[in-house]
Design an enzyme around this catalytic site. Structure first.
Site, PDB file in Angstrom:
ATOM      1  N   ASN A  62      75.637  52.014 -10.067  1.00 16.72           N
ATOM      2  CA  ASN A  62      74.384  51.325  -9.768  1.00 16.72           C
ATOM      3  C   ASN A  62      73.372  52.294  -9.150  1.00 16.72           C
ATOM      4  O   ASN A  62      73.737  53.265  -8.476  1.00 16.72           O
ATOM      5  CB  ASN A  62      74.611  50.092  -8.899  1.00 16.72           C
ATOM      6  CG  ASN A  62      75.460  50.343  -7.663  1.00 16.72           C
ATOM      7  OD1 ASN A  62      76.299  51.230  -7.637  1.00 16.72           O
ATOM      8  ND2 ASN A  62      75.232  49.551  -6.634  1.00 16.72           N
ATOM      9  N   GLU A  75      76.448  48.331 -14.987  1.00 12.07           N
ATOM     10  CA  GLU A  75      76.754  47.946 -16.371  1.00 12.07           C
ATOM     11  C   GLU A  75      75.544  48.203 -17.277  1.00 12.07           C
ATOM     12  O   GLU A  75      75.674  48.736 -18.381  1.00 12.07           O
ATOM     13  CB  GLU A  75      77.117  46.454 -16.447  1.00 12.07           C
ATOM     14  CG  GLU A  75      78.376  46.059 -15.701  1.00 12.07           C
ATOM     15  CD  GLU A  75      78.132  45.656 -14.254  1.00 12.07           C
ATOM     16  OE1 GLU A  75      77.184  46.177 -13.624  1.00 12.07           O
ATOM     17  OE2 GLU A  75      78.900  44.825 -13.756  1.00 12.07           O
ATOM     18  N   CYS A 112      77.305  40.475 -12.817  1.00 13.00           N
ATOM     19  CA  CYS A 112      76.292  39.450 -12.535  1.00 13.00           C
ATOM     20  C   CYS A 112      75.803  38.842 -13.860  1.00 13.00           C
ATOM     21  O   CYS A 112      76.080  39.354 -14.952  1.00 13.00           O
ATOM     22  CB  CYS A 112      75.129  40.053 -11.754  1.00 13.00           C
ATOM     23  SG  CYS A 112      74.026  41.088 -12.730  1.00 13.00           S
TER      24      CYS A 112
HETATM   25  N1  THU Z   1      75.427  45.357  -9.078  1.00  8.89           N
HETATM   26  C1  THU Z   1      75.882  45.953 -10.213  1.00  8.89           C
HETATM   27  O1  THU Z   1      75.778  47.183 -10.363  1.00  8.89           O
HETATM   28  N2  THU Z   1      76.455  45.175 -11.156  1.00  8.89           N
HETATM   29  C2  THU Z   1      76.623  43.830 -11.063  1.00  8.89           C
HETATM   30  O2  THU Z   1      77.095  43.200 -12.002  1.00  8.89           O
HETATM   31  C3  THU Z   1      76.253  43.134  -9.834  1.00  8.89           C
HETATM   32  C4  THU Z   1      75.529  43.936  -8.818  1.00  8.89           C
HETATM   33  C5  THU Z   1      74.799  46.188  -8.054  1.00  8.89           C
HETATM   34  C6  THU Z   1      73.316  45.950  -7.890  1.00  8.89           C
HETATM   35  C7  THU Z   1      73.088  46.397  -6.473  1.00  8.89           C
HETATM   36  O3  THU Z   1      72.900  47.810  -6.470  1.00  8.89           O
HETATM   37  C8  THU Z   1      74.401  46.104  -5.779  1.00  8.89           C
HETATM   38  O4  THU Z   1      75.368  45.924  -6.797  1.00  8.89           O
HETATM   39  C9  THU Z   1      74.378  44.875  -4.893  1.00  8.89           C
HETATM   40  O5  THU Z   1      73.937  43.760  -5.583  1.00  8.89           O
END
Ligand code: THU
Length: 160
Positions: A62, A75, A112
């Site tokens: 992320n 993702e 998510c």
């Molecule tokens: N995040 C992801 O990388 N993938 C997901 O499916 C859910 C959330 C990240 C976004 C943000 O940087 C951190 O997790 C907290 O939400």
């Protein structure tokens, strides 16, 4: 009026040691990608690795921003990277893992809603489903046969 029941199932592996070697390797790559997470705002790290139909693996994490709504999920970062670097090559599997430095998460965190939508778009674009492997910092691995299993009744390009 009638009731429609939606059903979905997934496999649970008690440890990564139960996975096929190629899947274990993919999960290890996702875990290594946690180290590159740029997440100074949430302190929540997400590591992802995908396997392509040509055997290549791509990983990423992320990528946050002080303007919170434009934080990029791991993702989405990795799937967009694959589409740019290997156009026309399908993704066959995605492994997702997480790390919360302030407490151990011993169960998988599922992608998510927005990431599920992007996974489904990728499956439709490539006419190829992808297996989804999920793991927390410790604990079991969940395996979904295809991304759309995580997003029943998904919106998609077939409506256009
Ligand atoms: N995040 C992801 O990388 N993938 C997901 O499916 C859910 C959330 C990240 C976004 C943000 O940087 C951190 O997790 C907290 O939400």
């Amino acid at each position: 009026m009638k009731t429609v029941t939606l059903q979905s199932s997934f496999q649970v592996y008690e440890t990564p040691g139960e996975l096929a070697p190629a899947d274990r390797e993919l999960l290890e790559l996702a875990t290594a990608a946690l180290a590159n997470s740029y997440s100074p705002y949430s302190n929540f790290k997400v590591g992802v690795a995908i396997r392509l139909a040509n055997g290549e693996m791509i990983s990423g994490s992320n990528y946050e921003n002080a303007a919170y709504p434009i934080c990029i999920c791991a993702e989405q970062s990795v799937l967009a990277s694959a589409a740019s670097r290997y156009p026309g090559v399908a993704t066959t599997a995605i492994a997702v893992t997480i790390l919360n430095p302030s407490r151990v998460i011993n169960q998988p965190a599922a992608p998510c809603g927005a990431c599920r939508q992007v996974i489904c778009e990728t499956e439709q674009k490539n006419r190829q489903t992808m297996r989804v492997l999920l793991r927390g910092q410790t604990g079991p691995v969940f395996e979904f046969e295809k991304g759309v299993d995580l997003l029943p009744l998904a919106f998609g390009g077939t409506f256009f």
